[in-house]
Every structure is written in structure tokens, then in C-alpha cells.
Design a protein around this motif. Structure first.
Motif, PDB file in Angstrom:
ATOM      1  N   HIS A  99       0.825  -1.209   0.000  1.00 10.25           N
ATOM      2  CA  HIS A  99       0.000   0.000   0.000  1.00 10.25           C
ATOM      3  C   HIS A  99       0.864   1.266   0.000  1.00 10.25           C
ATOM      4  O   HIS A  99       0.524   2.242  -0.670  1.00 10.25           O
ATOM      5  CB  HIS A  99      -0.951   0.013   1.201  1.00 10.25           C
ATOM      6  CG  HIS A  99      -2.100  -0.923   1.051  1.00 10.25           C
ATOM      7  ND1 HIS A  99      -2.966  -1.196   2.085  1.00 10.25           N
ATOM      8  CD2 HIS A  99      -2.540  -1.664   0.003  1.00 10.25           C
ATOM      9  CE1 HIS A  99      -3.887  -2.043   1.668  1.00 10.25           C
ATOM     10  NE2 HIS A  99      -3.638  -2.343   0.409  1.00 10.25           N
ATOM     11  N   ILE A 100       1.976   1.245   0.726  1.00  9.43           N
ATOM     12  CA  ILE A 100       2.891   2.389   0.693  1.00  9.43           C
ATOM     13  C   ILE A 100       3.408   2.580  -0.725  1.00  9.43           C
ATOM     14  O   ILE A 100       3.414   3.688  -1.268  1.00  9.43           O
ATOM     15  CB  ILE A 100       4.084   2.181   1.655  1.00  9.43           C
ATOM     16  CG1 ILE A 100       3.627   2.145   3.105  1.00  9.43           C
ATOM     17  CG2 ILE A 100       5.124   3.305   1.464  1.00  9.43           C
ATOM     18  CD1 ILE A 100       4.711   1.701   4.077  1.00  9.43           C
ATOM     19  N   GLN A 101       3.849   1.489  -1.319  1.00 11.03           N
ATOM     20  CA  GLN A 101       4.419   1.543  -2.666  1.00 11.03           C
ATOM     21  C   GLN A 101       3.447   2.161  -3.678  1.00 11.03           C
ATOM     22  O   GLN A 101       3.849   2.901  -4.560  1.00 11.03           O
ATOM     23  CB  GLN A 101       4.805   0.129  -3.110  1.00 11.03           C
ATOM     24  CG  GLN A 101       5.412   0.060  -4.492  1.00 11.03           C
ATOM     25  CD  GLN A 101       5.716  -1.375  -4.896  1.00 11.03           C
ATOM     26  OE1 GLN A 101       5.200  -2.333  -4.321  1.00 11.03           O
ATOM     27  NE2 GLN A 101       6.555  -1.515  -5.886  1.00 11.03           N
ATOM     28  N   GLU A 153      -0.827   0.225  11.251  1.00 12.16           N
ATOM     29  CA  GLU A 153       0.359   0.446  12.079  1.00 12.16           C
ATOM     30  C   GLU A 153       1.606  -0.065  11.368  1.00 12.16           C
ATOM     31  O   GLU A 153       2.670   0.551  11.443  1.00 12.16           O
ATOM     32  CB  GLU A 153       0.193  -0.210  13.447  1.00 12.16           C
ATOM     33  CG  GLU A 153       1.261   0.173  14.430  1.00 12.16           C
ATOM     34  CD  GLU A 153       1.350   1.672  14.722  1.00 12.16           C
ATOM     35  OE1 GLU A 153       2.452   2.131  15.093  1.00 12.16           O
ATOM     36  OE2 GLU A 153       0.348   2.386  14.592  1.00 12.16           O
ATOM     37  N   GLY A 154       1.454  -1.179  10.646  1.00 14.46           N
ATOM     38  CA  GLY A 154       2.573  -1.686   9.845  1.00 14.46           C
ATOM     39  C   GLY A 154       2.979  -0.695   8.772  1.00 14.46           C
ATOM     40  O   GLY A 154       4.166  -0.476   8.514  1.00 14.46           O
ATOM     41  N   TYR A 155       1.992  -0.087   8.142  1.00 16.49           N
ATOM     42  CA  TYR A 155       2.236   0.938   7.124  1.00 16.49           C
ATOM     43  C   TYR A 155       3.070   2.063   7.747  1.00 16.49           C
ATOM     44  O   TYR A 155       4.084   2.492   7.191  1.00 16.49           O
ATOM     45  CB  TYR A 155       0.882   1.453   6.653  1.00 16.49           C
ATOM     46  CG  TYR A 155       0.852   2.452   5.521  1.00 16.49           C
ATOM     47  CD1 TYR A 155       0.170   2.148   4.346  1.00 16.49           C
ATOM     48  CD2 TYR A 155       1.427   3.715   5.621  1.00 16.49           C
ATOM     49  CE1 TYR A 155       0.083   3.069   3.302  1.00 16.49           C
ATOM     50  CE2 TYR A 155       1.342   4.636   4.594  1.00 16.49           C
ATOM     51  CZ  TYR A 155       0.665   4.305   3.436  1.00 16.49           C
ATOM     52  OH  TYR A 155       0.588   5.218   2.414  1.00 16.49           O
ATOM     53  N   HIS A 156       2.637   2.501   8.909  1.00 16.04           N
ATOM     54  CA  HIS A 156       3.345   3.588   9.595  1.00 16.04           C
ATOM     55  C   HIS A 156       4.785   3.183   9.932  1.00 16.04           C
ATOM     56  O   HIS A 156       5.739   3.926   9.653  1.00 16.04           O
ATOM     57  CB  HIS A 156       2.572   3.978  10.861  1.00 16.04           C
ATOM     58  CG  HIS A 156       3.234   5.034  11.672  1.00 16.04           C
ATOM     59  ND1 HIS A 156       3.272   6.350  11.287  1.00 16.04           N
ATOM     60  CD2 HIS A 156       3.906   4.962  12.844  1.00 16.04           C
ATOM     61  CE1 HIS A 156       3.939   7.050  12.194  1.00 16.04           C
ATOM     62  NE2 HIS A 156       4.333   6.233  13.148  1.00 16.04           N
ATOM     63  N   GLN A 157       4.943   2.007  10.534  1.00 15.04           N
ATOM     64  CA  GLN A 157       6.276   1.547  10.922  1.00 15.04           C
ATOM     65  C   GLN A 157       7.184   1.361   9.706  1.00 15.04           C
ATOM     66  O   GLN A 157       8.365   1.723   9.736  1.00 15.04           O
ATOM     67  CB  GLN A 157       6.177   0.232  11.708  1.00 15.04           C
ATOM     68  CG  GLN A 157       5.561   0.380  13.071  1.00 15.04           C
ATOM     69  CD  GLN A 157       6.364   1.302  13.972  1.00 15.04           C
ATOM     70  OE1 GLN A 157       7.587   1.286  13.995  1.00 15.04           O
ATOM     71  NE2 GLN A 157       5.664   2.134  14.726  1.00 15.04           N
ATOM     72  N   PHE A 159       6.891   2.840   6.812  1.00 11.53           N
ATOM     73  CA  PHE A 159       7.171   4.163   6.267  1.00 11.53           C
ATOM     74  C   PHE A 159       8.370   4.761   7.000  1.00 11.53           C
ATOM     75  O   PHE A 159       9.306   5.282   6.383  1.00 11.53           O
ATOM     76  CB  PHE A 159       5.931   5.049   6.405  1.00 11.53           C
ATOM     77  CG  PHE A 159       6.031   6.363   5.692  1.00 11.53           C
ATOM     78  CD1 PHE A 159       5.708   6.470   4.357  1.00 11.53           C
ATOM     79  CD2 PHE A 159       6.447   7.505   6.371  1.00 11.53           C
ATOM     80  CE1 PHE A 159       5.796   7.690   3.686  1.00 11.53           C
ATOM     81  CE2 PHE A 159       6.535   8.717   5.722  1.00 11.53           C
ATOM     82  CZ  PHE A 159       6.215   8.810   4.371  1.00 11.53           C
ATOM     83  N   LEU A 160       8.358   4.655   8.329  1.00 10.61           N
ATOM     84  CA  LEU A 160       9.482   5.154   9.121  1.00 10.61           C
ATOM     85  C   LEU A 160      10.759   4.366   8.835  1.00 10.61           C
ATOM     86  O   LEU A 160      11.844   4.953   8.765  1.00 10.61           O
ATOM     87  CB  LEU A 160       9.146   5.104  10.620  1.00 10.61           C
ATOM     88  CG  LEU A 160       8.042   6.053  11.088  1.00 10.61           C
ATOM     89  CD1 LEU A 160       7.719   5.805  12.551  1.00 10.61           C
ATOM     90  CD2 LEU A 160       8.411   7.507  10.834  1.00 10.61           C
TER      91      LEU A 160
END
Length: 192
Positions: A99-101, A153-157, A159-160
Motif C-alpha cells: 500500500h505504501i508503494q 500500524e505496519g504501514y506507519h512503521q 514508512f518510518l
């Protein structure tokens, strides 16, 4: 599964109350739930391809709707097979990375999870007697909510982590964001 993932999963399972009993309920219901995969993928992609902002995400992919549907069907079958081991949760984490990609927003993902939940509620009411429908849908709701929390939360982590891998220290980014958010909160409070 790494310690960050384990911690997030533990929090999500605790707060949603997704339990081993829910896993058993879903294993028992899988024979009724798995055949719904084609209907779920059709509804899911009819919505996404019928709404301009989400359609824009797909215009930037090199995959056809059929390929996307096959991926969602795989996710659905994995999700409702009744097996929730580390490999299952690592796959959910991976979905957040994808999803980030592809710049899939939390709003898009959470809205579509809600669509899936609503469809499955209707199907549970059709397929099961009332008490069973409540039990099965309760397990579905807790599982899909747990998945959504885990993905976001995985997306957030991740991303960081990507920021960190790009050479920017997470601690520096965290301090900068914390300072800016504090200022934004102050500004908001002045206007309300």
C-alpha cells in the motif's frame, strides 16, 4: 516475526479481542465463507474502479483488474481459511508495504475493509441461523479489525523504516514531527 510486528499484533489482538476462540469459529465457518471470495472481489473492485480517486491508484499500476482481483481473492482465501500463524500475519504486514508503494491511503484501505465487513455481515445473516450468524460475524469483525489495525500500524512503521533506510534517522524525523504537530495543535486550539 520481528519484535515490532509481534508487539503491534499483541496490541491489536488485545484491543479488538480477537481470540483463539474466534480462530476456531472461523475455521468451522470457512467452508461457508470461502465460496464468497468471488462475490467479495467483484464488489470490492466495482467500488474501487467506480470511484475516481481510487481508480487513479490503479491507473498507475501495471496490473489489470483481473490480476488485482486474483490478489484480493488470494488475500480473502488466506484470511478466511482459519489459520492465523506468523506467516498469515507477515502477509498482512506485507500488504501494508505494498500500500505504501502504491500510495493507497488509510482512508481507502479502511473504507474498503468496512465494505468487506458489511458484505460479510449480510452474507452471515443469509447463511447461518441467527445465533451462529452473530458468532461468526463477531469473529469476522474482530479479525478484520485486527488486520486493519495491524496493516495501518505496519504501514506507519514501514514508512518510518523506509525513511531510516534512506539515510534520515527516525529519531530526528520523530523530533521534527513532534515539534510540528505540537505547533499544529496549538494553532488548531486557537481557532476552536
Amino acid at each position: 516475526m520481528n519484535p515490532v510486528m509481534l508487539g503491534i499484533l499483541e496490541q491489536a489482538r488485545t484491543l479488538t479481542q480477537f481470540s483463539p476462540e474466534d480462530e476456531e469459529v472461523l475455521r468451522e465457518a470457512s467452508e461457508a465463507l470461502l465460496p464468497l471470495a468471488d462475490e467479495v472481489k467483484k464488489v470490492f473492485y466495482d467500488v474501487l474502479f467506480g470511484y475516481e480517486p481510487t481508480l487513479e491508484v490503479f491507473r498507475n499500476l501495471s496490473q489489470s483488474r483481473l490480476e488485482r482481483e486474483a490478489t484480493l481473492k488470494k488475500w480473502y482465501e488466506l484470511t478466511f481459511s482459519g489459520h492465523y500463524d506468523d506467516k498469515f500475519w507477515e502477509w498482512q504486514w506485507f500488504v501494508g508495504l505494498v500500500h505504501i508503494q502504491h500510495h493507497v491511503s488509510h482512508a481507502f484501505m479502511l473504507s474498503m475493509m468496512t465494505r468487506v465487513q458489511a458484505l460479510l455481515l449480510r452474507k452471515c445473516m443469509e447463511l447461518f441461523e441467527e445465533a451462529s450468524a452473530e458468532r461468526v460475524f463477531g469473529a469476522i469483525l474482530r479479525l478484520t479489525s485486527c488486520i486493519a489495525i495491524f496493516m495501518v500500524e505496519g504501514y506507519h512503521q514501514q514508512f518510518l523504516d523506509a525513511i531510516d533506510r534512506a539515510g534520515l534517522r527516525k529519531s530526528l524525523v520523530d523530533r521534527l514531527v513532534t515539534n510540528e504537530v505540537r505547533d499544529m495543535v496549538r494553532e488548531f486550539r486557537k481557532t476552536t
